[in-house]
Design a protein around this motif. Structure first.
Motif, PDB file in Angstrom:
ATOM      1  N   ARG A  79      20.247  69.158  34.019  1.00  0.00           N
ATOM      2  CA  ARG A  79      20.849  67.931  34.591  1.00  0.00           C
ATOM      3  C   ARG A  79      22.353  67.891  34.343  1.00  0.00           C
ATOM      4  NH1 ARG A  79      16.100  65.552  32.874  1.00  0.00           N
ATOM      5  NH2 ARG A  79      17.028  64.820  30.937  1.00  0.00           N
ATOM      6  N   VAL A  80      22.773  68.307  33.142  1.00  0.00           N
ATOM      7  CA  VAL A  80      24.219  68.329  32.822  1.00  0.00           C
ATOM      8  C   VAL A  80      24.938  69.256  33.802  1.00  0.00           C
ATOM      9  CG1 VAL A  80      25.925  69.053  31.088  1.00  0.00           C
ATOM     10  CG2 VAL A  80      23.898  67.773  30.359  1.00  0.00           C
ATOM     11  N   LEU A  81      24.374  70.459  33.990  1.00  0.00           N
ATOM     12  CA  LEU A  81      25.011  71.453  34.864  1.00  0.00           C
ATOM     13  C   LEU A  81      25.017  70.990  36.324  1.00  0.00           C
ATOM     14  CD1 LEU A  81      23.529  74.741  33.341  1.00  0.00           C
ATOM     15  CD2 LEU A  81      25.806  73.799  32.970  1.00  0.00           C
ATOM     16  N   GLU A  82      23.929  70.334  36.738  1.00  0.00           N
ATOM     17  CA  GLU A  82      23.869  69.846  38.131  1.00  0.00           C
ATOM     18  C   GLU A  82      24.938  68.782  38.388  1.00  0.00           C
ATOM     19  OE1 GLU A  82      19.176  70.658  39.254  1.00  0.00           O
ATOM     20  OE2 GLU A  82      19.770  68.747  38.373  1.00  0.00           O
ATOM     21  N   GLY A  83      25.158  67.919  37.385  1.00  0.00           N
ATOM     22  CA  GLY A  83      26.191  66.882  37.519  1.00  0.00           C
ATOM     23  C   GLY A  83      27.569  67.515  37.667  1.00  0.00           C
ATOM     24  N   ILE A  84      27.843  68.535  36.856  1.00  0.00           N
ATOM     25  CA  ILE A  84      29.149  69.219  36.923  1.00  0.00           C
ATOM     26  C   ILE A  84      29.282  69.947  38.262  1.00  0.00           C
ATOM     27  CG2 ILE A  84      30.581  71.032  35.894  1.00  0.00           C
ATOM     28  CD1 ILE A  84      29.358  70.281  33.163  1.00  0.00           C
ATOM     29  N   LEU A  85      28.207  70.635  38.662  1.00  0.00           N
ATOM     30  CA  LEU A  85      28.243  71.379  39.930  1.00  0.00           C
ATOM     31  C   LEU A  85      28.585  70.448  41.101  1.00  0.00           C
ATOM     32  CD1 LEU A  85      27.720  73.852  41.753  1.00  0.00           C
ATOM     33  CD2 LEU A  85      25.290  73.271  41.718  1.00  0.00           C
ATOM     34  N   ALA A  86      27.973  69.252  41.109  1.00  0.00           N
ATOM     35  CA  ALA A  86      28.229  68.304  42.204  1.00  0.00           C
ATOM     36  C   ALA A  86      29.718  67.984  42.285  1.00  0.00           C
ATOM     37  CB  ALA A  86      27.415  67.032  41.987  1.00  0.00           C
ATOM     38  N   GLN A  87      30.352  67.803  41.116  1.00  0.00           N
ATOM     39  CA  GLN A  87      31.779  67.481  41.135  1.00  0.00           C
ATOM     40  C   GLN A  87      32.626  68.697  41.515  1.00  0.00           C
ATOM     41  OE1 GLN A  87      33.510  65.489  37.632  1.00  0.00           O
ATOM     42  NE2 GLN A  87      34.196  63.986  39.147  1.00  0.00           N
ATOM     43  N   GLU A  88      32.195  69.901  41.103  1.00  0.00           N
ATOM     44  CA  GLU A  88      32.926  71.116  41.508  1.00  0.00           C
ATOM     45  C   GLU A  88      32.896  71.264  43.037  1.00  0.00           C
ATOM     46  OE1 GLU A  88      34.600  72.453  39.328  1.00  0.00           O
ATOM     47  OE2 GLU A  88      33.565  72.482  37.423  1.00  0.00           O
ATOM     48  N   GLU A  89      31.755  70.934  43.626  1.00  0.00           N
ATOM     49  CA  GLU A  89      31.641  71.024  45.092  1.00  0.00           C
ATOM     50  C   GLU A  89      32.547  69.996  45.776  1.00  0.00           C
ATOM     51  OE1 GLU A  89      27.398  70.860  45.505  1.00  0.00           O
ATOM     52  OE2 GLU A  89      27.212  73.046  45.493  1.00  0.00           O
ATOM     53  N   GLU A  90      32.649  68.812  45.163  1.00  0.00           N
ATOM     54  CA  GLU A  90      33.584  67.791  45.695  1.00  0.00           C
ATOM     55  C   GLU A  90      35.020  68.310  45.630  1.00  0.00           C
ATOM     56  OE1 GLU A  90      33.447  63.968  43.731  1.00  0.00           O
ATOM     57  OE2 GLU A  90      31.284  63.879  44.015  1.00  0.00           O
ATOM     58  N   HIS A  91      35.372  68.919  44.500  1.00  0.00           N
ATOM     59  CA  HIS A  91      36.735  69.469  44.343  1.00  0.00           C
ATOM     60  C   HIS A  91      37.019  70.498  45.439  1.00  0.00           C
ATOM     61  CE1 HIS A  91      37.185  68.577  39.721  1.00  0.00           C
ATOM     62  NE2 HIS A  91      37.013  67.495  40.443  1.00  0.00           N
ATOM     63  N   ALA A  92      36.050  71.380  45.682  1.00  0.00           N
ATOM     64  CA  ALA A  92      36.247  72.431  46.692  1.00  0.00           C
ATOM     65  C   ALA A  92      36.459  71.797  48.069  1.00  0.00           C
ATOM     66  CB  ALA A  92      35.044  73.373  46.711  1.00  0.00           C
ATOM     67  N   ALA A  93      35.672  70.750  48.372  1.00  0.00           N
ATOM     68  CA  ALA A  93      35.804  70.074  49.676  1.00  0.00           C
ATOM     69  C   ALA A  93      37.185  69.431  49.790  1.00  0.00           C
ATOM     70  CB  ALA A  93      34.700  69.031  49.824  1.00  0.00           C
ATOM     71  N   GLU A  94      37.658  68.839  48.700  1.00  0.00           N
ATOM     72  CA  GLU A  94      38.982  68.191  48.730  1.00  0.00           C
ATOM     73  C   GLU A  94      40.103  69.223  48.887  1.00  0.00           C
ATOM     74  OE1 GLU A  94      37.308  64.551  46.028  1.00  0.00           O
ATOM     75  OE2 GLU A  94      39.009  65.675  45.238  1.00  0.00           O
ATOM     76  N   ARG A  95      39.926  70.395  48.265  1.00  0.00           N
ATOM     77  CA  ARG A  95      40.931  71.460  48.422  1.00  0.00           C
ATOM     78  C   ARG A  95      40.996  71.918  49.888  1.00  0.00           C
ATOM     79  NH1 ARG A  95      42.174  70.027  44.226  1.00  0.00           N
ATOM     80  NH2 ARG A  95      42.595  71.175  42.308  1.00  0.00           N
ATOM     81  N   LYS A  96      39.829  72.041  50.508  1.00  0.00           N
ATOM     82  CA  LYS A  96      39.797  72.451  51.928  1.00  0.00           C
ATOM     83  C   LYS A  96      40.531  71.427  52.782  1.00  0.00           C
ATOM     84  CE  LYS A  96      35.398  74.857  51.948  1.00  0.00           C
ATOM     85  NZ  LYS A  96      34.011  74.739  52.375  1.00  0.00           N
ATOM     86  N   CYS A  97      40.313  70.138  52.486  1.00  0.00           N
ATOM     87  CA  CYS A  97      40.997  69.069  53.232  1.00  0.00           C
ATOM     88  C   CYS A  97      42.507  69.197  53.060  1.00  0.00           C
ATOM     89  CB  CYS A  97      40.565  67.697  52.708  1.00  0.00           C
ATOM     90  SG  CYS A  97      39.065  67.113  53.447  1.00  0.00           S
ATOM     91  N   LEU A  98      42.954  69.436  51.835  1.00  0.00           N
ATOM     92  CA  LEU A  98      44.393  69.570  51.581  1.00  0.00           C
ATOM     93  C   LEU A  98      44.981  70.725  52.385  1.00  0.00           C
ATOM     94  CD1 LEU A  98      45.040  69.022  47.760  1.00  0.00           C
ATOM     95  CD2 LEU A  98      46.099  67.810  49.660  1.00  0.00           C
ATOM     96  N   LEU A  99      44.244  71.839  52.431  1.00  0.00           N
ATOM     97  CA  LEU A  99      44.729  72.998  53.198  1.00  0.00           C
ATOM     98  C   LEU A  99      44.873  72.646  54.671  1.00  0.00           C
ATOM     99  CD1 LEU A  99      42.926  76.163  51.768  1.00  0.00           C
ATOM    100  CD2 LEU A  99      45.356  75.604  51.658  1.00  0.00           C
ATOM    101  N   LYS A 100      43.904  71.876  55.187  1.00  0.00           N
ATOM    102  CA  LYS A 100      43.964  71.471  56.603  1.00  0.00           C
ATOM    103  C   LYS A 100      45.179  70.586  56.838  1.00  0.00           C
ATOM    104  CE  LYS A 100      39.250  71.722  58.286  1.00  0.00           C
ATOM    105  NZ  LYS A 100      38.060  70.969  58.625  1.00  0.00           N
ATOM    106  N   ILE A 101      45.406  69.650  55.918  1.00  0.00           N
ATOM    107  CA  ILE A 101      46.537  68.725  56.066  1.00  0.00           C
ATOM    108  C   ILE A 101      47.856  69.505  56.045  1.00  0.00           C
ATOM    109  CG2 ILE A 101      47.819  66.873  54.899  1.00  0.00           C
ATOM    110  CD1 ILE A 101      45.000  65.872  53.931  1.00  0.00           C
ATOM    111  N   LEU A 102      47.932  70.502  55.148  1.00  0.00           N
ATOM    112  CA  LEU A 102      49.174  71.290  55.044  1.00  0.00           C
ATOM    113  C   LEU A 102      49.413  72.135  56.295  1.00  0.00           C
ATOM    114  CD1 LEU A 102      49.164  72.582  51.360  1.00  0.00           C
ATOM    115  CD2 LEU A 102      50.826  71.064  52.411  1.00  0.00           C
TER     116      LEU A 102
END
Ligand SMILES: [Fe+2]
Length: 194
Positions: A160-183
Motif C-alpha cells: 500500500r505504501v508503494l502504491e501510494g508513492i507510485l500514484a504520485q510518481e505517475e502524476e508527476h510524469a503527467a505534469e512534466r508532459k504537460c509542461l513540455l507541451k506548454i513549452l
C-alpha cells in the motif's frame, strides 16, 4: 500385559507422539521464521534502494527549482519545488516503513552513490531539465511497479505504501508532459539571468 499396563503404555505412546509433533512443529516454525526473516530483509533492501532514489530526486528538483529562469519557467520553478517536497515525503514514508519492519533506513551518501540509480542529469535549458526528469521518472515508475509485484503476495502494508508513492510518481510524469507541451519544441529558456 495387564489392563493397567496397557493403559500406561498407550498413554506413554500418546505423549511421545505429541512430543514428536511438537518438535516437528517447532522445527517448522523455525523454518517459517527464517524464511520470513529473509523476505523481510529483501523488502528492507528494496525499500532502501527506493529511498536512495528519492533522495537523488530531491536534489535534482531542488537544483531545477533554483536554476530554471525566464518568464516561461515561472510555473515550472514552483512545480519543481513542490515535487522536491513530495519526493522528500516519499523518502520519509519509505524510511518509516523500513523502521516498522525492524530495519534501518540507509541515508549514507557514499552508499547511495554506489547504488544503481537513475542517472543524475542536470540539463542546461528548462526543456532539457524537464526531459531529463521525465526519463528518470519513467525508470522510477517501472521500478515501483516491479517492487509492488515483488512484495504484493507477502506484505500488504508495504504494498500500500508503494502504491501510494507510485500514484504520485505517475502524476508527476503527467505534469512534466504537460509542461513540455506548454513549452513547445522550439522553446528554449536561459539557464540563468546573466
Ligand atoms: Fe518519489
Amino acid at each position: 500385559m495387564k489392563k493397567g499396563g496397557i493403559v500406561k503404555e498407550a498413554t506413554r505412546l500418546a505423549e511421545e507422539k505429541t512430543l514428536h509433533a511438537r518438535v516437528r512443529r517447532g522445527g517448522g516454525a523455525a523454518m517459517i521464521l527464517r524464511d520470513k526473516t529473509k523476505k523481510v530483509d529483501m523488502v528492507v533492501n528494496l525499500l532502501n534502494e527506493a529511498l536512495a532514489t528519492e533522495i537523488v530526486c530531491v536534489f535534482r528538483y531542488k537544483r531545477h527549482h533554483f536554476m530554471a529562469a525566464g518568464l516561461s519557467s515561472f510555473s515550472a520553478k514552483a512545480e519543481f519545488l513542490q515535487h522536491a517536497m513530495e519526493e522528500q515525503a516519499h523518502g520519509n514514508q519509505l524510511a518509516e516503513r523500513i523502521l516498522q519492519l525492524g530495519g534501518e533506513p540507509n541515508l549514507s551518501p557514499e552508499e547511495s552513490l554506489n547504488r544503481n540509480l537513475p542517472e543524475y542529469a542536470e540539463g542546461e535549458t528548462l526543456r532539457e531539465m524537464i526531459t531529463e526528469d521525465l526519463m528518470a521518472k519513467r525508470i522510477v515508475i517501472d521500478s515501483y511497479r516491479e517492487m509492488i509485484a515483488a512484495v504484493a503476495a507477502n506484505d500488504s502494508t508495504t504494498c500500500r505504501v508503494l502504491e501510494g508513492i507510485l500514484a504520485q510518481e505517475e502524476e508527476h510524469a503527467a505534469e512534466r508532459k504537460c509542461l513540455l507541451k506548454i513549452l513547445g519544441p522550439e522553446s528554449k529558456c536561459p539557464r540563468s539571468i546573466p
